[in-house]
Design a protein around this motif. Structure first.
Motif, PDB file in Angstrom:
ATOM      1  N   ASP A 118      -9.813  -5.617  10.312  1.00  0.00           N
ATOM      2  CA  ASP A 118      -9.283  -4.749  11.356  1.00  0.00           C
ATOM      3  C   ASP A 118      -7.785  -4.960  11.564  1.00  0.00           C
ATOM      4  OD1 ASP A 118     -11.936  -4.109  11.639  1.00  0.00           O
ATOM      5  OD2 ASP A 118     -12.257  -5.439  13.348  1.00  0.00           O
ATOM      6  N   HIS A 119      -7.327  -6.180  11.266  1.00  0.00           N
ATOM      7  CA  HIS A 119      -5.929  -6.503  11.496  1.00  0.00           C
ATOM      8  C   HIS A 119      -4.981  -5.727  10.577  1.00  0.00           C
ATOM      9  CE1 HIS A 119      -7.038  -8.894   8.033  1.00  0.00           C
ATOM     10  NE2 HIS A 119      -5.771  -9.133   7.789  1.00  0.00           N
TER      11      HIS A 119
ATOM     12  N   SER B 216      -4.489  -2.671  10.288  1.00  0.00           N
ATOM     13  CA  SER B 216      -3.841  -1.546  10.963  1.00  0.00           C
ATOM     14  C   SER B 216      -2.621  -1.997  11.755  1.00  0.00           C
ATOM     15  CB  SER B 216      -4.823  -0.847  11.903  1.00  0.00           C
ATOM     16  OG  SER B 216      -5.273  -1.740  12.902  1.00  0.00           O
ATOM     17  N   GLU B 217      -2.503  -3.302  11.978  1.00  0.00           N
ATOM     18  CA  GLU B 217      -1.427  -3.825  12.807  1.00  0.00           C
ATOM     19  C   GLU B 217      -0.407  -4.630  12.009  1.00  0.00           C
ATOM     20  OE1 GLU B 217      -3.496  -6.134  15.663  1.00  0.00           O
ATOM     21  OE2 GLU B 217      -4.618  -4.441  16.492  1.00  0.00           O
TER      22      GLU B 217
ATOM     23  N   ARG C  29      -1.361  -5.717   3.356  1.00  0.00           N
ATOM     24  CA  ARG C  29      -2.149  -4.663   2.720  1.00  0.00           C
ATOM     25  C   ARG C  29      -2.028  -4.746   1.202  1.00  0.00           C
ATOM     26  NH1 ARG C  29      -0.346   0.468   6.523  1.00  0.00           N
ATOM     27  NH2 ARG C  29      -0.693  -0.576   8.529  1.00  0.00           N
TER      28      ARG C  29
ATOM     29  N   MET D 243       0.387   4.713   7.557  1.00  0.00           N
ATOM     30  CA  MET D 243      -0.525   4.367   8.646  1.00  0.00           C
ATOM     31  C   MET D 243      -1.987   4.379   8.216  1.00  0.00           C
ATOM     32  SD  MET D 243      -0.907   6.192  12.383  1.00  0.00           S
ATOM     33  CE  MET D 243       0.820   5.881  12.731  1.00  0.00           C
ATOM     34  N   GLU D 244      -2.392   5.403   7.426  1.00  0.00           N
ATOM     35  CA  GLU D 244      -3.802   5.524   7.057  1.00  0.00           C
ATOM     36  C   GLU D 244      -4.268   4.377   6.172  1.00  0.00           C
ATOM     37  OE1 GLU D 244      -1.489   8.414   4.325  1.00  0.00           O
ATOM     38  OE2 GLU D 244      -1.477   7.754   6.418  1.00  0.00           O
TER      39      GLU D 244
ATOM     40  N   GLY E 286      -3.934   1.393   6.790  1.00  0.00           N
ATOM     41  CA  GLY E 286      -4.398   0.312   7.634  1.00  0.00           C
ATOM     42  C   GLY E 286      -5.890   0.347   7.847  1.00  0.00           C
ATOM     43  N   ASP E 287      -6.544   1.401   7.352  1.00  0.00           N
ATOM     44  CA  ASP E 287      -7.998   1.524   7.422  1.00  0.00           C
ATOM     45  C   ASP E 287      -8.586   0.862   6.172  1.00  0.00           C
ATOM     46  OD1 ASP E 287     -10.665   2.333   7.240  1.00  0.00           O
ATOM     47  OD2 ASP E 287     -10.276   4.284   8.134  1.00  0.00           O
TER      48      ASP E 287
END
Length: 277
Positions: free
Chosen positions: A129-130, A132-133, A139, A172-173, A175-176
């Motif tokens: 989950d992290h 996304s931040e 990543r 941004m996407e 981060g999923d």
């Protein structure tokens, strides 16, 4: 072994059991204790002065459901320390805490032998989950690890991250975690990383087409849609226990293709061993 649903706790435990069977069959007896047998098997009488023929690993999923009977087992195991081959438990659950709740009760039941019977701290499986931040560095690391695993699994050369890939991973996407891993799988199959620029729905459709082709090829020469239908239903439903798999195959065949050449046993075996291992 603790973590939220979908973190891979059960899959990790399955891999451990498979590894022991592959490398240490003659040494270790290891496996999951079926939920239907827990109440009958997990008794003080059975584990009092345990006498196994060889080292034994018992894996219990959703262990908090059996906290009361496990307390009795802990008390019984205290009496058998040092006698015969070792007995080990791997307890799996979505939540556990050493200071309160069901796991605390088990540790308390060990009394003065707590450090002996519970030598390891809880292992928490960290989610993604992290992502996304975080910036693209983390990543890129996770995406590169996914490419490494895909290369090891398929035997194909590993794809290498380039400047385009690193730039896309900052979007941004990305981060999923689901989008990240779908892009890795599709890119590995296409042998380029252009899927990093695809829409989420395009990645999902590419994976669906891949799975459809794979499962239909497994079903040959009896390539009706029944195996594909059951595999899809189980996936959408979030999985099915082995106990329920035969019943599901029987019900779906009777409802959709009663004249199918597939036997219930062959259908269940295909689903369990090849379609959804």
């Amino acid at each position: 072994l603790v973590g939220h649903g979908g973190r891979g706790k059960t899959r990790l435990a399955i891999s451990l059991v498979e590894l022991l069977k592959e490398r240490s069959t003659a040494l270790w007896h290891a496996g999951f204790l079926d939920a239907a047998c827990c109440e009958e098997v997990l008794t003080k009488k059975r584990f009092w002065r345990w006498r196994g023929h060889k080292p034994t690993l018992i894996v219990i999923d959703d262990a908090s459901m059996w906290a009361d009977v496990l307390e009795e087992v802990v008390q019984a195991v205290r009496s058998s320390q040092g006698d015969g081959p070792p007995l080990r438990f791997l307890l799996i659950d979505r939540g556990a805490d050493e200071s309160h709740g069901w796991y605390h009760k088990l540790r308390t039941a060990a009394q003065t032998d707590r450090q002996v019977l519970f030598p390891s701290s809880l292992l928490h499986l960290r989610g993604l989950d992290h992502l996304s931040e975080t910036d693209s560095t983390e990543r890129c690391r996770v995406f590169d690890a996914a490419l490494t695993m895909l290369s090891q699994f398929t035997g194909q050369p590993k794809l290498v991250l380039d400047e385009f890939s690193r730039e896309r991973l900052s979007a941004m996407e990305m981060g999923d975690p689901l989008v990240l891993f779908m892009a890795a799988i599709v890119g590995h199959e296409l042998r380029d990383l252009s899927p990093l620029a695809w829409r989420r729905i395009d990645l999902a459709e590419a994976l669906a087409a891949r799975e459809e082709s794979r499962i239909m090829s497994l079903a040959k020469p009896k390539a009706e849609f029944l195996p594909l239908h059951i595999a899809a239903a189980i996936t959408v439903g979030g999985g099915v226990s082995r106990d329920d798999l035969l019943a599901a195959c029987r019900e779906e065949k009777d409802a959709l293709q009663p004249d199918s050449p597939w036997s219930i046993l062959d259908l269940a075996k295909l689903i369990e061993e090849k379609a959804l291992p």
